[in-house]
Design a protein around this motif. Structure first.
Motif, PDB file in Angstrom:
ATOM      1  N   PRO A   5       0.800  -1.227   0.000  1.00  0.00           N
ATOM      2  CA  PRO A   5       0.000   0.000   0.000  1.00  0.00           C
ATOM      3  C   PRO A   5       0.833   1.278   0.000  1.00  0.00           C
ATOM      4  O   PRO A   5       0.442   2.270  -0.613  1.00  0.00           O
ATOM      5  N   ASP A   6       1.951   1.267   0.653  1.00  0.00           N
ATOM      6  CA  ASP A   6       2.685   2.520   0.801  1.00  0.00           C
ATOM      7  C   ASP A   6       3.529   2.875  -0.412  1.00  0.00           C
ATOM      8  O   ASP A   6       3.926   4.027  -0.566  1.00  0.00           O
ATOM      9  N   THR A   7       3.815   1.906  -1.228  1.00  0.00           N
ATOM     10  CA  THR A   7       4.681   2.216  -2.367  1.00  0.00           C
ATOM     11  C   THR A   7       3.986   2.015  -3.710  1.00  0.00           C
ATOM     12  O   THR A   7       4.467   2.480  -4.728  1.00  0.00           O
ATOM     13  N   ASP A   8       2.853   1.332  -3.749  1.00  0.00           N
ATOM     14  CA  ASP A   8       2.122   1.175  -5.006  1.00  0.00           C
ATOM     15  C   ASP A   8       1.496   2.508  -5.430  1.00  0.00           C
ATOM     16  O   ASP A   8       1.222   3.370  -4.596  1.00  0.00           O
ATOM     17  N   GLY A   9       1.265   2.633  -6.698  1.00  0.00           N
ATOM     18  CA  GLY A   9       0.635   3.850  -7.197  1.00  0.00           C
ATOM     19  C   GLY A   9       0.506   3.788  -8.700  1.00  0.00           C
ATOM     20  O   GLY A   9       0.432   2.697  -9.265  1.00  0.00           O
TER      21      GLY A   9
END
Ligand code: SRM
Ligand code: SRM
Ligand code: SRM
Ligand code: SRM
Ligand code: SF4
Ligand code: SF4
Ligand code: SF4
Ligand code: SF4
Ligand code: SF4
Ligand code: SF4
Ligand code: SF4
Ligand code: SF4
Lengths: 402, 360, 360, 402
Positions: free
Chosen positions: C256-260
């Motif tokens: 979640p913190d690095t996906d985009g």
């Protein structure tokens, strides 16, 4: 030197005929007095007959203290053509722009008639005056007589090669910087690098005064410095109208071919959207009296051109989109960039890996990081189209920001 | 070492060009305003001050005897205050201030057998290399092919009736010393037989790891010969580049029956209009046929004529073909399209036709 | 097997389209003469016979409930003799023979919340993929981003005032099921953390040689874990493509913190004018910010507006940027140019700027 | 089926607002009666909150005797959202051109309401009708009810994928062949290859009727069949003049943008040099009443497009420059070429190597040799620019000739 031997050369004689000046005539002319040139004729006729060269790999020959400037060459038929059993070439660094006086040419010829074959290339494709055919013992005498005359050797091997340039401001209205001045400066600045090979491979500089690139720098130099401007093209509307009157079809011949698609011609006035101009020179080339490069002049620096071996031929690519080139040249920051690039290449390049190949191998982005240059959009034809991105420290940066 | 012989001059570099430039150039350096080409081979540069410099360009075979250089020097003394220069394509240029000297100079040059021309939309001298005259690597001669081609196209040197400039270059092997890879027409020496390994001398003459690394297609494999480390070549992986021979004399590749030349077209260097482009393969192979390489001469002539008859004004060879498309060029020229034309090196996939933009 | 259950129908393929085409199409099949677009979302095709077919195109989220499909079917019954089709970009098209039915149909569709448009020089529906609704591989959601973007650009769906067609696509991971790689604007899900190897389950779930072979950059190396064959990842050689995860569930990569997402622009598929082109990287990364991904929406809007204001008529996004040059696009858009924009994959060298064609 | 659970979905509720039709509304609508759709809402809200998907790798599920057509999918939160613990998709092969009747749609919905989530994609990006969310036990019943209705499954895995096409001659004046007819034929001809994966990797066919390529075949199909013509563009000068009168700037909007640079407009008549026409469609697109493709119609066949994984994205490239497409399709030589290509690929391709990647690896020239196709200049954008040529049997050939 007297020459007695006479070779039958039916093949080469053929090449004395025809309207274009013949190299055979030149060799024969030299061969009248010079035994090396005479034996060359014999050897060459044999090559023509057999469709095969008769030269062996060169050994390491040179002048004392230099690692470059001489290409060793031995024939594989030394008994048959003894005068060319040694036949080394000496690369003499030409004056920038290939300017000579009659006087200095005679003196150069004197040296060469005394010690060599009497044959030259005016010039080699890197730019040197090439003295074709010398024995090993004669190298040092030639060298000392050349230096006395004020000349020095050019490069060969893994060193800085003899820089060369277009005639630039000496004879051309489009030169955006002093190519000859800069070339002389570079040649002098890097004398050590030029004479003593210390790189992974050769390193060529070529300087052209404008994007016409009359010295083909983008195709054959590791560092290509091409003059350009960044303000408006200078327009003389009256002269433009004259071209139109005298038969230049400004729309078809110029506007349509303009790669920036930024030229408008209403039959009376030419309008150029300079913010879209690609600085290709075409409109200026066609109407030299009507248009001229802008006044804010400098150069774009590209790097990495080379011939195919090993990784495929390369054209140079942009490394500095615009740089002022003004005296004192020594103050230019550019030299630090150059030396930084050399350091990175020397530390990490493989043997016989040109800097253009090296950049491709390590990645332009990584190379810029190492050299300490910022990436700019001018360095690429277009951004990447594949999503294989090595995101670096993205998280870290974000953490810092927050 | 420098200490040992203190008086020996080294690292002096070339003389400054100031020593050689004619006064009119020194005076107007950086102040030229425009140029004109009143006739083929003659340039007139006018400076801000109104001064006019006349340049007469004469063709040269590049391989010059000292005798000829002395004659050029004497012509310069006679007409140009002793000043002359050579060009980046090896022509000789005489720099005159007196327009009246142009005609006599040209007459002298003509008599000497050095035609005047090569300016504007013409064919200028062929950039070339050493060939059988000096190089160990040559797959063909350089000067001989050049002479034969120039004899044939010399009218295009002496006139300016082409659609654009046409640059021919020749390199006698894949090292491409002439950097022929961006020429309108490039003639390239080609080997076509795999290197004949001299197993006896190899261990003495060559570093085996370097040799193996030199091969772009990894065709060279380590092996042993009489108990000593040696190499062998995977025949089907060799594309005859000769780079192994460059690093190791024990890998001779030249061979009279299979060496020859290939013809490449459509390259350019200038940024004018289109970006610089590589030349592309037109004719994969023509055997060496000295002294005049008639098939090569004919091929060059055919391409020049086709382009001259069909290109738009200002279109270099490559720009013309880009506009009409390569299939049409092959149809028009009658050159058969073969497997060899299809790229199979590293970026081959990018040369496949990835659109429906076809002509029929 | 077929013998065992002889009456089980298999390999029948889809029904022939004849079963579903309206009579006017059957009659004029292959005989259409020209078309017009009288208003956004409405096409009129005229046949040789003079027959006119009216098409009303309505936007669709593609993810449809059977309820909605039944409503569409009923509208088709009401206005079109029961005939409708879907398009290659997932819009629904109603096929009318009576022009009088156009307005009532559009009114019904509007009431239903399905805008009519997407024809001519407009933005049509976003081709997209599964995202968090159905795929295990997603680095972002698909339908949610699409909804947010379309809410913002819907006026360009309902009008035809753009310089040319604008095609947006979204894929939720590098597998690129939407084939976004040739879109005017592509939104692409991005992982940015290396796969977290589940060492325990790996030997049970995955074939190690396949796994190693799956990595485009050879970042995966064989090793052992608790005496059994396993793998490790060379961190600096991983570019987060997730292909290893595709072949091996024990290599989860989502985070979640690095996906985009990343934004790519300037691609096209048609052969009209220019050849088909790939999209190029514009914005390397925007973190996932559900439910509305405002930064993504803003970026798309900015690019659309910039293009709309500056392109010439008929210039697709990529054609416009090719004309003005990428440096100028970066200057105009204010998007910072970064190291990530510089290609470093196989053909990277070919994307370097190998000319002096620059704008200042 | 009755649904009792109610999820709080503040995130997703947000996506019900705004003017564009909302997928959330669709899921909620289905969720009113369907527990699978209802649990999907819960699971999806959790994904939105956590910014993370909750699906696991699919296992091998399918219908008997088929290797493709079903994508297995399991949630990683089966306890929390039991109705979506199995949530497989069924790919139903659409009718060519995506034409339906109200009647058949209702019947398809009946099947799906009975056995599945009530949710669909109309359509998936390959072209299938995608039935989203089914349990393993329901697969066979869905299949048998679909086949009874005359439908069959689409492809998945390493098989021929569901072919798709633009609407072509059914609704477009530019279709140069019957895309829908050919698509139906291909789908039927390759039923076995479609249902039973036997290739190194997937194999997609897409058919567009003209170079506008409305089904994006060149970007996303291994075999792209794009209609074109090879005679003259049909011109109605009167209608062209009308466009000009009505504001189309024929020079600026058409002639200048024509990639063949082969259009002349003198203000009254348009002239096209068809021998230089690139068949790009632009002039026709801008003036549909004035211009039309020629009469000698057929298609260009390209192959090899794919998404980036593994070797980088590819567009298809020309393999057959022009081919007539006429009934009876079965007589076309093309099928032999296709099967020959498959054989070569199957025999030599690596696992998960698309045919486009395969051709790049072995070389287009070698591939053509194997398949027995002649190389033609239309297959390349330009001939090679590197001299690394694997000359084959040159000597032998010459010997034979002499
Ligand atoms: C003399 C000259 C050709 C000429 O007739 O003009 C020449 C001659 C040779 N070149 Fe060159 N090169 C010459 C300009 C070039 C150029 C053009 C240029 O510099 O503008 C190139 C292409 C540009 C480039 O640098 O890539 C060039 C690319 C090569 C290469 C390929 C290098 C590469 O990275 O691909 C080799 C092979 C090597 O270095 O091992 C090479 C090697 C050689 C050698 C030394 C042969 C060898 O394998 O050792 C040749 C010696 C010939 C001889 O016996 O006389 N020569 N060589 C040129 C130098 C004259 C001068 O100093 O003015
Ligand atoms: C003398 C020389 C420079 C030097 O310092 O030696 C030179 C001199 C001029 N060049 Fe050049 N160019 C010279 C080599 C080149 C080269 C390099 C090469 O051929 O290896 C190029 C790049 C060629 C290429 O693109 O492949 C070159 C591309 C140009 C162009 C661009 C032509 C184009 O349309 O692509 C121009 C502009 C023009 O002529 O309109 C130009 C224009 C000029 C002008 C008009 C510049 C000026 O205003 O003085 C000079 C006279 C040109 C003429 O011959 O008509 N010069 N010029 C070189 C003469 C070579 C020779 O003996 O023939
Ligand atoms: C219905 C559909 C085909 C189908 O069988 O489903 C279709 C139908 C038509 N297309 Fe298309 N195109 C359709 C997808 C495409 C695609 C594929 C895609 O977007 O994924 C393309 C390629 C897009 C690209 O290049 O990235 C496409 C590129 C074109 C073009 C070329 C546009 C250009 O200038 O690049 C035209 C010509 C034109 O419109 O001038 C065209 C023209 C047309 C015409 C005018 C053809 C005709 O005479 O009937 C149709 C109406 C177009 C319109 O919407 O204004 N159609 N068209 C597709 C509608 C999609 C939608 O719902 O919006
Ligand atoms: C459903 C669909 C996306 C959609 O929402 O429309 C889809 C969904 C998946 N695709 Fe796809 N692909 C879908 C069309 C495509 C397309 C577009 C097309 O076919 O026109 C592409 C790009 C074109 C191409 O074939 O290259 C595509 C390129 C991939 C790839 C990359 C293949 C490659 O060679 O690069 C993968 C990865 C793989 O095969 O392992 C993949 C794998 C997948 C998997 C099976 C995930 C996986 O790793 O196993 C996805 C299942 C998602 C799910 O659970 O529902 N999908 N996939 C599309 C099929 C629907 C249909 O049948 O109509
Ligand atoms: S490169 Fe430019 S400045 Fe130099 S001679 Fe050529 S035209 Fe003149
Ligand atoms: S220099 Fe080139 S790009 Fe600039 S206006 Fe002139 S023709 Fe156009
Ligand atoms: S091109 Fe090859 S053969 Fe010719 S001079 Fe250069 S290295 Fe020697
Ligand atoms: S000639 Fe070239 S390809 Fe052949 S073995 Fe030598 S280096 Fe390798
Ligand atoms: S693009 Fe990736 S995440 Fe999205 S559906 Fe396809 S495989 Fe799944
Ligand atoms: S994510 Fe891609 S690059 Fe990274 S290890 Fe897996 S396959 Fe290799
Ligand atoms: S691809 Fe051509 S034939 Fe097919 S719908 Fe589009 S415009 Fe019509
Ligand atoms: S179809 Fe395209 S290439 Fe052919 S004439 Fe029309 S615009 Fe030109």
């Amino acid at each position: 030197m007297a020459v007695d031997k006479k070779y039958e050369t039916p093949m080469l004689d053929q090449l004395e005929t025809g309207p274009w000046p013949s190299f055979v005539k030149e060799i024969k002319a030299a061969g009248e007095e010079n035994p090396m040139a005479n034996d060359l004729i014999g050897l060459l006729e044999q090559s023509y007959t057999e469709r095969l060269g008769h030269w062996k790999h060169g050994g390491i020959v040179g002048v004392m203290g230099y690692g470059g400037g001489v290409i060793g060459r031995y024939s594989d038929l030394p008994e048959k053509y003894p005068a060319v059993s040694h036949f080394h070439t000496i690369r003499v660094n030409q004056p920038a722009g290939w300017y000579y006086t009659a006087d200095v040419l005679h003196k150069l010829c004197d040296i060469w008639d005394k010690h060599g074959s009497g044959l030259t290339n005016m010039h080699g494709s890197t730019g040197d005056m090439v003295l074709l055919g010398c024995t090993t013992p004669d190298l040092e005498p030639v060298f000392s007589e050349l230096t006395e005359l004020g000349f020095d050797l050019g490069g060969s091997g893994s060193d800085v090669r003899t820089p060369s340039c277009c005639c630039g401001q000496s004879r051309c209205e489009w030169a955006c910087y002093d190519t000859m001045g800069l070339t002389h400066f570079i040649t002098q600045k890097f004398q050590d690098e030029l004479h003593r090979p210390a790189f992974p491979y050769k390193m060529k500089f070529k300087m052209s005064g404008c994007p016409n690139d009359c010295v083909a720098s983008i195709a054959r130099s590791d560092i290509s410095i091409i003059g350009t401007w960044r303000d408006e093209i200078q327009i003389n509307q009256e002269e433009v109208r004259n071209y139109s009157k005298n038969g230049v079809n400004i729309v078809k011949e110029i506007a349509v071919l303009c790669p920036g698609k930024c030229i408008d011609w209403d039959g009376n006035e030419i309008k150029i959207d300079d913010s879209s101009c690609r600085h290709c020179m075409h409109c200026i080339n066609v109407m030299p009296k009507g248009l001229a490069p802008g006044k804010d002049r400098g150069a774009v620096v590209l790097m990495g051109a080379k011939a195919p071996i090993v990784e495929g031929a390369l054209l140079s690519s942009v490394i500095i989109p615009f740089m002022k080139i003004e005296e004192p040249y020594d103050d230019m920051e550019f030299w630090e960039v150059i030396e930084e690039m050399w350091d990175v290449w020397c530390d990490n390049g493989k043997a016989r890996e040109r800097i253009g190949e090296f950049i491709q191998r390590v990645g332009l982005g990584n190379f810029l990081d190492e050299v300490g240059l910022e990436p700019v959009a001018e360095m690429v034809a277009h951004p990447r189209d594949n999503p294989y991105i090595f995101y670096e420290d993205y998280l870290e940066e974000e953490d810092e920001d927050e | 070492m420098a200490d040992a012989k203190p008086q020996r001059l080294t690292d002096i570099g070339p003389p400054h060009h100031d020593r050689f430039m004619p006064p009119i150039i020194k005076k107007n350096y950086g102040k030229w305003k425009y140029h004109e080409i009143p006739r083929p081979g003659v340039l007139v540069h006018t400076s801000d001050s109104g001064d006019k410099l006349y340049t007469v360009r004469a063709g040269s075979p590049r391989l010059l005897s000292t005798k000829k250089i002395r004659i050029f020097a004497d012509l310069a003394t006679k007409y140009c205050g002793g000043h002359l220069r050579f060009t980046s394509r090896h022509n000789v240029e005489f720099l005159l201030t007196d327009a009246a000297n142009i005609d006599p100079l040209i007459a002298d040059l003509d008599a000497l057998g050095h035609p005047v021309g090569g300016t504007g939309n013409s064919i200028t001298s062929i950039v070339h290399t050493q060939g059988w005259v000096h190089c160990h690597s040559a797959a063909t001669d350089a000067s001989g092919v050049v002479k034969a081609v120039m004899d044939d196209v010399i009218d295009e040197f002496k006139t300016m009736e082409l659609p654009a400039k046409l640059r021919i270059a020749l390199a006698c092997c894949l090292n491409m010393c002439g950097a022929v890879h961006c020429s309108d027409i490039a003639i390239l020496g080609i080997h076509k037989r795999i290197p004949q390994i001299d197993l006896k001398t190899l261990p003495k003459l060559c570093e085996i790891p370097n040799l193996i690394a030199s091969c772009p297609t990894n065709a060279i494999r380590p092996t042993t010969y009489e108990g000593k480390p040696s190499v062998e070549i995977q025949e089907d992986q060799c594309m005859f580049c000769a780079n192994c021979f460059t690093v190791c004399p024990a890998m001779p590749i030249a061979d009279p029956d299979t060496d020859g030349v290939s013809i490449w077209i459509g390259g350019k260097v200038s940024n004018a209009r289109s970006e610089p482009m590589f030349s592309k393969l037109a004719i994969p192979f023509i055997p060496n046929n000295p002294p005049r390489w008639p098939e090569v001469v004919e091929a060059v002539r055919m391409i020049v004529d086709l382009w001259k008859a069909n290109a738009n004004k200002h279109e270099r060879v490559g720009e013309w073909i880009e506009r009409i498309g390569w299939p049409k060029f092959f149809r028009m020229s009658g050159i058969p399209f073969e497997k060899t034309h299809i790229d199979d090196f590293k970026h081959a996939g990018l040369t496949f036709k990835r659109s429906a933009h076809l002509t029929y």
